[in-house]
Design a protein around this motif. Structure first.
Motif, short mmCIF file in Angstrom:
data_model
loop_
_atom_site.label_atom_id
_atom_site.label_comp_id
_atom_site.label_asym_id
_atom_site.label_seq_id
_atom_site.Cartn_x
_atom_site.Cartn_y
_atom_site.Cartn_z
N PRO A 72 -5.23 9.13 4.95
CA PRO A 72 -6.45 8.52 4.42
C PRO A 72 -6.38 6.99 4.36
O PRO A 72 -5.34 6.42 4.02
CB PRO A 72 -6.56 9.11 3.00
CG PRO A 72 -5.17 9.53 2.65
CD PRO A 72 -4.54 9.96 3.93
N ALA A 73 -7.47 6.36 4.74
CA ALA A 73 -7.65 4.92 4.52
C ALA A 73 -8.32 4.78 3.17
O ALA A 73 -9.38 5.37 2.94
CB ALA A 73 -8.49 4.32 5.63
N ILE A 74 -7.72 4.00 2.28
CA ILE A 74 -8.20 3.93 0.89
C ILE A 74 -8.49 2.47 0.53
O ILE A 74 -7.68 1.58 0.79
CB ILE A 74 -7.13 4.48 -0.09
CG1 ILE A 74 -6.70 5.89 0.33
CG2 ILE A 74 -7.66 4.48 -1.52
CD1 ILE A 74 -5.46 6.38 -0.39
N HIS A 78 0.79 4.53 -3.56
CA HIS A 78 0.52 3.61 -4.68
C HIS A 78 -0.41 4.26 -5.70
O HIS A 78 -0.18 4.17 -6.92
CB HIS A 78 -0.11 2.33 -4.13
CG HIS A 78 -0.65 1.41 -5.19
ND1 HIS A 78 0.15 0.74 -6.09
CD2 HIS A 78 -1.94 1.06 -5.50
CE1 HIS A 78 -0.60 0.01 -6.89
NE2 HIS A 78 -1.87 0.19 -6.57
N ILE A 79 -1.47 4.91 -5.21
CA ILE A 79 -2.40 5.59 -6.11
C ILE A 79 -1.69 6.67 -6.92
O ILE A 79 -1.96 6.86 -8.11
CB ILE A 79 -3.55 6.23 -5.29
CG1 ILE A 79 -4.45 5.16 -4.67
CG2 ILE A 79 -4.37 7.18 -6.14
CD1 ILE A 79 -5.34 4.46 -5.63
N LYS A 80 -0.74 7.35 -6.29
CA LYS A 80 -0.06 8.47 -6.93
C LYS A 80 0.99 8.01 -7.94
O LYS A 80 1.08 8.55 -9.05
CB LYS A 80 0.61 9.35 -5.87
CG LYS A 80 1.33 10.56 -6.42
CD LYS A 80 1.95 11.39 -5.31
CE LYS A 80 2.66 12.63 -5.86
NZ LYS A 80 3.28 13.43 -4.76
N LYS A 81 1.78 6.99 -7.59
CA LYS A 81 2.95 6.63 -8.39
C LYS A 81 2.76 5.43 -9.31
O LYS A 81 3.43 5.33 -10.34
CB LYS A 81 4.15 6.37 -7.47
CG LYS A 81 4.64 7.61 -6.75
CD LYS A 81 5.94 7.33 -6.01
CE LYS A 81 6.52 8.60 -5.41
NZ LYS A 81 7.81 8.34 -4.70
N SER A 83 -9.84 -3.88 -1.93
CA SER A 83 -8.49 -4.08 -1.41
C SER A 83 -7.98 -2.76 -0.85
O SER A 83 -8.33 -1.69 -1.34
CB SER A 83 -7.54 -4.55 -2.52
OG SER A 83 -8.00 -5.75 -3.11
N GLU A 84 -7.15 -2.85 0.17
CA GLU A 84 -6.56 -1.65 0.75
C GLU A 84 -5.31 -1.25 -0.02
O GLU A 84 -4.48 -2.10 -0.35
CB GLU A 84 -6.20 -1.89 2.22
CG GLU A 84 -5.66 -0.66 2.93
CD GLU A 84 -5.37 -0.91 4.39
OE1 GLU A 84 -5.09 0.07 5.12
OE2 GLU A 84 -5.42 -2.08 4.82
N VAL A 85 -5.15 0.02 -0.32
CA VAL A 85 -3.96 0.53 -1.00
C VAL A 85 -3.51 1.81 -0.30
O VAL A 85 -4.25 2.39 0.49
CB VAL A 85 -4.21 0.82 -2.50
CG1 VAL A 85 -4.57 -0.44 -3.26
CG2 VAL A 85 -5.31 1.88 -2.66
N THR A 86 -2.30 2.23 -0.61
CA THR A 86 -1.77 3.46 -0.02
C THR A 86 -1.93 4.62 -0.98
O THR A 86 -2.08 4.44 -2.20
CB THR A 86 -0.28 3.29 0.33
OG1 THR A 86 0.46 3.11 -0.90
CG2 THR A 86 -0.06 2.09 1.24
N LEU A 87 -1.86 5.82 -0.43
CA LEU A 87 -1.91 7.01 -1.26
C LEU A 87 -0.71 7.07 -2.20
O LEU A 87 -0.83 7.51 -3.35
CB LEU A 87 -1.95 8.26 -0.37
CG LEU A 87 -2.19 9.60 -1.07
CD1 LEU A 87 -3.54 9.61 -1.79
CD2 LEU A 87 -2.12 10.75 -0.06
#
Length: 332
Positions: A81-83, A39-42, A33-37
Motif C-alpha cells: 500500500p501507498a499511504i 511506521h503506522i503499525k509500530k 506526507s508519505e509513511v510506511t505501513l
C-alpha cells in the motif's frame, strides 16, 4: 451522432510494454506526507474513545483488513500500500510531563495521524484507455476528525474505493459505484463485509466504457473558456440559482489549476489546434483534485467523474446543459 463505447475491458488490454509509463508521483498532495505501513503499525498510538477508553479501529487494521479482502478476491495479486497522512497529533508519555520539548527522547513522544489515505494496486489488472495505462486500484480514507472521540465507543466511519489509477500521472479515476463514502461499522469483520460488497458490486466494464468515450468529444478554446467561466460562476450562485444545475464540487482555486494546466500540463494540455478532448479535461480535473484534503478528496474525485459524464451525455444527446457553450462541439 450517437457514439457507441467499447464496454468490454478485455478488448482494451494491449501490450503495455509498448506504452510509456512515467515515474509514479503522489496520488494526493495537499499537506500530506508519505509513511510506511510499518511506521503506522509500530510507531503510532491508537486513539480511544475518551469516556470508556475503548479503542478505535486503527489505521493499520483498516489497511490490513482491506488488503485481506482484496487478496481473497484477486488471488493475492496486491501491491504494497501507498499511504499518505496528514494532521499529526503529538503527545508524550507520563514520565515526560514537564520536560522541555528539546530534551524529549524518541521513546517519550507519541504520535498518530488524524487523517490517512491509502491505495493498493492489482498489478495484473491493467487496461489501456485512450492510449494510457490504467491500473485497477483499491484503497480508502480514514479521518478521525469525523469521529466523536470524546464520547463512548460508537459506530466508526470509513471510506473505501475501487477504481483505476492512471499510471501516467497517478490520477485516480473513481466512478459513482466504486466509492462507499460512509461505511459505518463497529468491528473489523463488519468493515471487511462492507469492502467485499463494494468490490463485488463495482461495474468495471461500464466504468471503463464511460472513460473511453470521453476521448470522442473535443472542445475548442472558446468552448473550454465558456465551460470554465460557468464553473467559476456556479460557486457564486445562490441556492435558487443552483437548482437544476450539476452540483460541482471543485473549488475556485482548483478550477484555476485546471486552467493553468490546460496550457502547461505535459500529458493533458490542449493540442496544437487549440482543442482538448474531454478525457484530457477529466484528467485536468482529477489532477487539480490532488490538492484536496484527505477527508474530502474521494468525494470530489467522483464528482469530477459525474460532471464529465453529465457533459458528455449532453453533447451526445444534444440536450441543453447550463455549463456548455451553444457552439457545435467537435466529435471525433
Amino acid at each position: 451522432m450517437k457514439l457507441i463505447a467499447n464496454n468490454n475491458p478485455t478488448q482494451m488490454i494491449q501490450n503495455v510494454s509498448e506504452i510509456i509509463q512515467k515515474p509514479s508521483s503522489k496520488f494526493i498532495e495537499a499537506n500530506t506526507s508519505e509513511v510506511t505501513l510499518e511506521h503506522i503499525k509500530k510507531d503510532c498510538i491508537i486513539p480511544v474513545f475518551a469516556k470508556d477508553n475503548e479503542t478505535t479501529i486503527s489505521h493499520y487494521e483498516f489497511i490490513d483488513a482491506t488488503k485481506e479482502v482484496a487478496q481473497s478476491l484477486f488471488s493475492n495479486e496486491i501491491s504494497r500500500p501507498a499511504i499518505r497522512v496528514s494532521h499529526q497529533i503529538k503527545g508524550r508519555i507520563p514520565s515526560a510531563i514537564g520536560k522541555p520539548v528539546k530534551e524529549l527522547k524518541d521513546h517519550e513522544k507519541t504520535i498518530y495521524y488524524e487523517r490517512m489515505a491509502f491505495m493498493m494496486k492489482v498489478p495484473q489488472r491493467q487496461v489501456v484507455v485512450n492510449n494510457q495505462i490504467l491500473n485497477l486500484t483499491i484503497g480508502g480514507v480514514r479521518a478521525y476528525n469525523q469521529e466523536n472521540l470524546f464520547s463512548k465507543k460508537s459506530i466508526e466511519k470509513f471510506k473505501v474505493f475501487i477504481g483505476f489509477k492512471n499510471t501516467v500521472c497517478t490520477n485516480l479515476c473513481i466512478s459513482t459505484d466504486g466509492l462507499k463514502s460512509e461505511i459505518r461499522v463497529s468491528s473489523i469483520s463488519e468493515l471487511q463485509e462492507a469492502i467485499h460488497h463494494l468490490i463485488m458490486n463495482y461495474n468495471e466494464e461500464a466504468h471503463l466504457g464511460n472513460l473511453e468515450k470521453l476521448s470522442k468529444y473535443h472542445l475548442k478554446e472558446s468552448e473550454f473558456a465558456h465551460l470554465v467561466g460557468k464553473m467559476k460562476m456556479y460557486h457564486f450562485l445562490n441556492k435558487r440559482g443552483k437548482q437544476g444545475k450539476f452540483p460541482l464540487q471543485l473549488t475556485d482555486s482548483q478550477i484555476s489549476i485546471v486552467v493553468k494546466d490546460y496550457f502547461t500540463d505535459d500529458n493533458f494540455s490542449r493540442n496544437k489546434n487549440e482543442m482538448i478532448d474531454l478525457w484530457n479535461v477529466y484528467n485536468l480535473f482529477t489532477g487539480a483534485n490532488k490538492s484536496s484534503y484527505i477527508d474530502n478528496c474521494l468525494e470530489r474525485n467522483v464528482n469530477a467523474y459525474e460532471f464529465m459524464q453529465n457533459i458528455s451525455n449532453s453533447i451526445e444527446t444534444e440536450t441543453y446543459n447550463w455549463f456548455l457553450h451553444n457552439y457545435n462541439i467537435a466529435i471525433s
